[in-house]
Design an enzyme around this catalytic site. Structure first.
Site, short mmCIF file in Angstrom:
data_model
loop_
_atom_site.label_atom_id
_atom_site.label_comp_id
_atom_site.label_asym_id
_atom_site.label_seq_id
_atom_site.Cartn_x
_atom_site.Cartn_y
_atom_site.Cartn_z
CG HIS A 64 13.09 13.85 11.13
ND1 HIS A 64 14.13 13.05 11.54
CD2 HIS A 64 12.85 14.71 12.15
CE1 HIS A 64 14.53 13.44 12.75
NE2 HIS A 64 13.75 14.43 13.14
CD GLU B 289 -1.41 -2.53 1.45
OE1 GLU B 289 -2.08 -3.51 1.06
OE2 GLU B 289 -0.33 -2.66 2.06
#
Length: 161
Positions: free
Chosen positions: A103, A76
C-alpha cells in the site's frame, strides 16, 4: 537487490546475522552501521546514511531497499524518513511488513531488535522484500501526495475550509 542496512548498538547482533541471511539469499548488502558495540553510539547518522544510499541507488535505476534497526525501531524510522524520497515503515508483524510495501511502496523497513526474535525479524524482512507495490490507483495517488508535500509543501485543499 541491493540492501542498505543500519543499526545502533541495540541491533548490532541482529544486523550481523541478517547480513549473512540476506547475502545467502543473493542480495548485495551494504552495512552503514557501527563496526563495534558501543552502548553510547547514536543511530541517526547510521540510518540517514543508509536511507541516502537507498535514494541514490533508486535514482540510478538500481533496485534497492533499506533496513534499519534499533531497540524499538521508532527513532530509526524517524531518522530514515528525514531523507527526501524515503518511505520508512515501522514493522512489527507479517501484516505490517506486507502492507508497508503493498500500500505504501515503502523502501525502508524499520524493526525494533529488542521486540522480536531473529526468526521473526527475518520473516518480516523476507516478506517485505518479496512483496511488490500493488500499483493500485488509490495507493499511487496517496504516495504521490506524500511526495508532493515532501517536495514543495503542497497539500490537497482542506474539505472543511
Amino acid at each position: 537487490m541491493r540492501i542498505h542496512i543500519a543499526t545502533d548498538h541495540a541491533g548490532l547482533e541482529f544486523s550481523t546475522q541478517l547480513q549473512e541471511h540476506l547475502r545467502a539469499a543473493g542480495h548485495d548488502v551494504t552495512d552503514h552501521g557501527p563496526i563495534a558495540y558501543d552502548a553510547l553510539d547514536d543511530y541517526p547518522a547510521f540510518c540517514i546514511r543508509a536511507a541516502q544510499a537507498v535514494v541514490a541507488d533508486q535514482a540510478a535505476g538500481i533496485e534497492a531497499a533499506g533496513i534499519v534497526f534499533g531497540g524499538s525501531g521508532n527513532g530509526e524510522q524517524i531518522a530514515a524518513n528525514k531523507v527526501q524520497g524515503i518511505r520508512a515503515a515501522l514493522v512489527w508483524n507479517l501484516s505490517t511488513a506486507e502492507l508497508a510495501r503493498e500500500h505504501n511502496d515503502a523502501n525502508v523497513i524499520s524493526i525494533g531488535a529488542r521486540q522480536h526474535t531473529y526468526d521473526e525479524v527475518t520473516s518480516f524482512i523476507d516478506l517485505f522484500l518479496a512483496t511488490p507495490f500493488s500499483g493500485e490507483e488509490r495507493h499511487v495517488r496517496r504516495v504521490g501526495q506524500i511526495a508532493d508535500f515532501e517536495r514543495d509543501g503542497s497539500l490537497l485543499p482542506d474539505p472543511r475550509a
